[in-house]
Design a protein around this motif. Structure first.
Motif, PDB file in Angstrom:
ATOM      1  N   LYS A  48       0.600   0.092 -13.763  1.00 22.98           N
ATOM      2  CA  LYS A  48       2.060   0.191 -13.846  1.00 22.98           C
ATOM      3  C   LYS A  48       2.474   1.515 -14.489  1.00 22.98           C
ATOM      4  CE  LYS A  48       2.573  -4.781 -14.154  1.00 22.98           C
ATOM      5  NZ  LYS A  48       2.777  -5.918 -15.043  1.00 22.98           N
ATOM      6  N   GLU A  49       1.691   1.992 -15.468  1.00 23.85           N
ATOM      7  CA  GLU A  49       1.983   3.246 -16.166  1.00 23.85           C
ATOM      8  C   GLU A  49       1.464   4.468 -15.413  1.00 23.85           C
ATOM      9  OE1 GLU A  49       0.307   3.218 -20.119  1.00 23.85           O
ATOM     10  OE2 GLU A  49       0.599   1.064 -20.277  1.00 23.85           O
ATOM     11  N   GLU A  50       0.331   4.331 -14.761  1.00 26.31           N
ATOM     12  CA  GLU A  50      -0.386   5.473 -14.191  1.00 26.31           C
ATOM     13  C   GLU A  50      -0.486   5.411 -12.664  1.00 26.31           C
ATOM     14  OE1 GLU A  50      -1.368   8.056 -16.072  1.00 26.31           O
ATOM     15  OE2 GLU A  50      -0.469   7.026 -17.788  1.00 26.31           O
ATOM     16  N   ARG A  51       0.512   4.856 -12.033  1.00 23.22           N
ATOM     17  CA  ARG A  51       0.524   4.684 -10.583  1.00 23.22           C
ATOM     18  C   ARG A  51       0.494   6.036  -9.869  1.00 23.22           C
ATOM     19  NH1 ARG A  51       1.464   0.231  -8.457  1.00 23.22           N
ATOM     20  NH2 ARG A  51       1.876  -0.031  -6.265  1.00 23.22           N
ATOM     21  N   GLU A  52      -0.401   6.165  -8.893  1.00 19.69           N
ATOM     22  CA  GLU A  52      -0.522   7.335  -8.017  1.00 19.69           C
ATOM     23  C   GLU A  52      -0.724   8.642  -8.780  1.00 19.69           C
ATOM     24  OE1 GLU A  52       2.561   7.373  -5.083  1.00 19.69           O
ATOM     25  OE2 GLU A  52       2.223   5.289  -4.562  1.00 19.69           O
ATOM     26  N   LYS A  53      -1.577   8.625  -9.810  1.00 25.53           N
ATOM     27  CA  LYS A  53      -1.828   9.817 -10.614  1.00 25.53           C
ATOM     28  C   LYS A  53      -3.257  10.339 -10.517  1.00 25.53           C
ATOM     29  CE  LYS A  53       1.790   9.056 -14.005  1.00 25.53           C
ATOM     30  NZ  LYS A  53       2.118   8.926 -15.432  1.00 25.53           N
ATOM     31  N   PHE A  54      -4.146   9.624  -9.856  1.00 22.75           N
ATOM     32  CA  PHE A  54      -5.562   9.986  -9.868  1.00 22.75           C
ATOM     33  C   PHE A  54      -6.057  10.448  -8.502  1.00 22.75           C
ATOM     34  CE2 PHE A  54      -4.853   7.214 -13.431  1.00 22.75           C
ATOM     35  CZ  PHE A  54      -5.611   7.776 -14.444  1.00 22.75           C
ATOM     36  N   ASP A  55      -6.959  11.438  -8.529  1.00 20.61           N
ATOM     37  CA  ASP A  55      -7.583  11.933  -7.303  1.00 20.61           C
ATOM     38  C   ASP A  55      -8.691  11.003  -6.834  1.00 20.61           C
ATOM     39  OD1 ASP A  55      -6.111  14.408  -7.175  1.00 20.61           O
ATOM     40  OD2 ASP A  55      -7.324  15.094  -8.860  1.00 20.61           O
ATOM     41  N   SER A  69      -9.910  -3.287  -4.310  1.00 16.50           N
ATOM     42  CA  SER A  69      -8.926  -2.412  -3.658  1.00 16.50           C
ATOM     43  C   SER A  69      -7.538  -2.620  -4.247  1.00 16.50           C
ATOM     44  CB  SER A  69      -8.888  -2.681  -2.148  1.00 16.50           C
ATOM     45  OG  SER A  69     -10.102  -2.312  -1.554  1.00 16.50           O
ATOM     46  N   GLU A  70      -7.205  -3.865  -4.520  1.00 17.74           N
ATOM     47  CA  GLU A  70      -5.891  -4.145  -5.106  1.00 17.74           C
ATOM     48  C   GLU A  70      -5.747  -3.496  -6.479  1.00 17.74           C
ATOM     49  OE1 GLU A  70      -2.935  -7.848  -6.299  1.00 17.74           O
ATOM     50  OE2 GLU A  70      -4.708  -8.236  -5.061  1.00 17.74           O
ATOM     51  N   TYR A  71      -6.825  -3.455  -7.239  1.00 19.92           N
ATOM     52  CA  TYR A  71      -6.789  -2.799  -8.548  1.00 19.92           C
ATOM     53  C   TYR A  71      -6.817  -1.277  -8.422  1.00 19.92           C
ATOM     54  CZ  TYR A  71      -7.673  -7.213 -10.974  1.00 19.92           C
ATOM     55  OH  TYR A  71      -7.585  -8.470 -11.478  1.00 19.92           O
ATOM     56  N   ALA A  72      -7.641  -0.746  -7.546  1.00 25.35           N
ATOM     57  CA  ALA A  72      -7.917   0.694  -7.510  1.00 25.35           C
ATOM     58  C   ALA A  72      -6.895   1.517  -6.740  1.00 25.35           C
ATOM     59  CB  ALA A  72      -9.303   0.929  -6.912  1.00 25.35           C
ATOM     60  N   ILE A  73      -6.507   1.095  -5.569  1.00 25.94           N
ATOM     61  CA  ILE A  73      -5.685   1.923  -4.691  1.00 25.94           C
ATOM     62  C   ILE A  73      -4.337   2.306  -5.310  1.00 25.94           C
ATOM     63  CG2 ILE A  73      -4.475   1.953  -2.463  1.00 25.94           C
ATOM     64  CD1 ILE A  73      -6.983   0.622  -1.253  1.00 25.94           C
ATOM     65  N   PRO A  74      -3.670   1.446  -6.055  1.00 28.03           N
ATOM     66  CA  PRO A  74      -2.406   1.876  -6.668  1.00 28.03           C
ATOM     67  C   PRO A  74      -2.536   3.071  -7.632  1.00 28.03           C
ATOM     68  CG  PRO A  74      -2.510  -0.504  -6.638  1.00 28.03           C
ATOM     69  CD  PRO A  74      -3.872  -0.002  -6.230  1.00 28.03           C
ATOM     70  N   PHE A  75      -3.712   3.311  -8.185  1.00 24.96           N
ATOM     71  CA  PHE A  75      -3.924   4.453  -9.071  1.00 24.96           C
ATOM     72  C   PHE A  75      -3.984   5.779  -8.320  1.00 24.96           C
ATOM     73  CE2 PHE A  75      -5.851   1.191 -11.893  1.00 24.96           C
ATOM     74  CZ  PHE A  75      -5.195   1.496 -13.072  1.00 24.96           C
ATOM     75  N   LYS A  77      -3.512   9.041  -5.879  1.00 24.77           N
ATOM     76  CA  LYS A  77      -2.550   9.918  -5.207  1.00 24.77           C
ATOM     77  C   LYS A  77      -2.791   9.775  -3.701  1.00 24.77           C
ATOM     78  CE  LYS A  77      -2.892  13.572  -8.680  1.00 24.77           C
ATOM     79  NZ  LYS A  77      -3.357  14.957  -8.904  1.00 24.77           N
ATOM     80  N   ILE A  78      -1.807  10.107  -2.898  1.00 32.68           N
ATOM     81  CA  ILE A  78      -2.022  10.131  -1.452  1.00 32.68           C
ATOM     82  C   ILE A  78      -3.119  11.149  -1.176  1.00 32.68           C
ATOM     83  CG2 ILE A  78      -1.008  10.727   0.776  1.00 32.68           C
ATOM     84  CD1 ILE A  78       1.614   9.549  -0.267  1.00 32.68           C
ATOM     85  N   GLY A  79      -4.099  10.734  -0.394  1.00 34.55           N
ATOM     86  CA  GLY A  79      -5.262  11.578  -0.130  1.00 34.55           C
ATOM     87  C   GLY A  79      -6.395  11.364  -1.113  1.00 34.55           C
ATOM     88  N   GLY A  80      -6.148  10.543  -2.145  1.00 33.49           N
ATOM     89  CA  GLY A  80      -7.200  10.255  -3.127  1.00 33.49           C
ATOM     90  C   GLY A  80      -8.271   9.359  -2.538  1.00 33.49           C
ATOM     91  N   ARG A  81      -9.352   9.205  -3.264  1.00 35.43           N
ATOM     92  CA  ARG A  81     -10.498   8.426  -2.779  1.00 35.43           C
ATOM     93  C   ARG A  81     -10.924   7.359  -3.777  1.00 35.43           C
ATOM     94  NH1 ARG A  81     -14.083  12.682   0.613  1.00 35.43           N
ATOM     95  NH2 ARG A  81     -12.337  13.352   1.869  1.00 35.43           N
TER      96      ARG A  81
END
Length: 139
Positions: A48-55, A69-75, A77-81
């Motif tokens: 919730k705090e760090e959504r879409e911030k990681f490569d 996937s439910e835990y990891a993918i929200p973290f 960035k678009i194009g992240g892995r």
């Protein structure tokens, strides 16, 4: 291990078990590692705090790929892995997780999942109890 191998990485480690986080922080201090932190928090709360911030997001083999996937993918960035360590039935898990992965991604986002063969037995305390994604996985 990744941080020791590549000092340029900026690493965030999370775990819901305080004892593990304390150990990770002691190791970080003992090894004098920089730009790495261990945080005591549940993944669903930290997302919730760090959504879409990681490569890149990595995980241990603590649950099925749908739940991970439910835990990891929200973290990401678009194009992240998302790199998930999985066991010998990884192909079956990838097939079962396809619908969840599609629902968790945004339109136009390419999905990249790397499956790494599990090399050690996961401790019996995993997957953790009382996980909503485990009790009610995305179908």
């Amino acid at each position: 291990m990744l941080k020791i191998d590549n000092d340029n990485l900026d690493v965030t480690l999370i775990d819901s078990v305080r004892k593990k986080v304390n150990f990770m922080n002691e190791a970080i201090e003992l090894l004098e590692l920089k730009n790495i932190r261990a945080i005591h928090v549940r993944a669903e709360d930290y997302a919730k705090e760090e959504r879409e911030k990681f490569d890149t997001v990595t995980s241990r083999a603590v649950s099925n790929l749908t739940t991970l996937s439910e835990y990891a993918i929200p973290f990401l960035k678009i194009g992240g892995r998302f790199i998930a360590m999985k066991g010998p039935k990884a192909d079956l898990e990838v097939k079962k997780a396809q619908n969840a992965i599609k629902k968790l991604e945004f339109d136009g986002n390419e999905r990249n999942i790397v499956i790494i063969e599990k090399v050690k037995q996961t401790p019996k305390r995993y997957p953790r109890g009382q996980n909503k994604p485990l009790k009610n996985p995305i179908s």
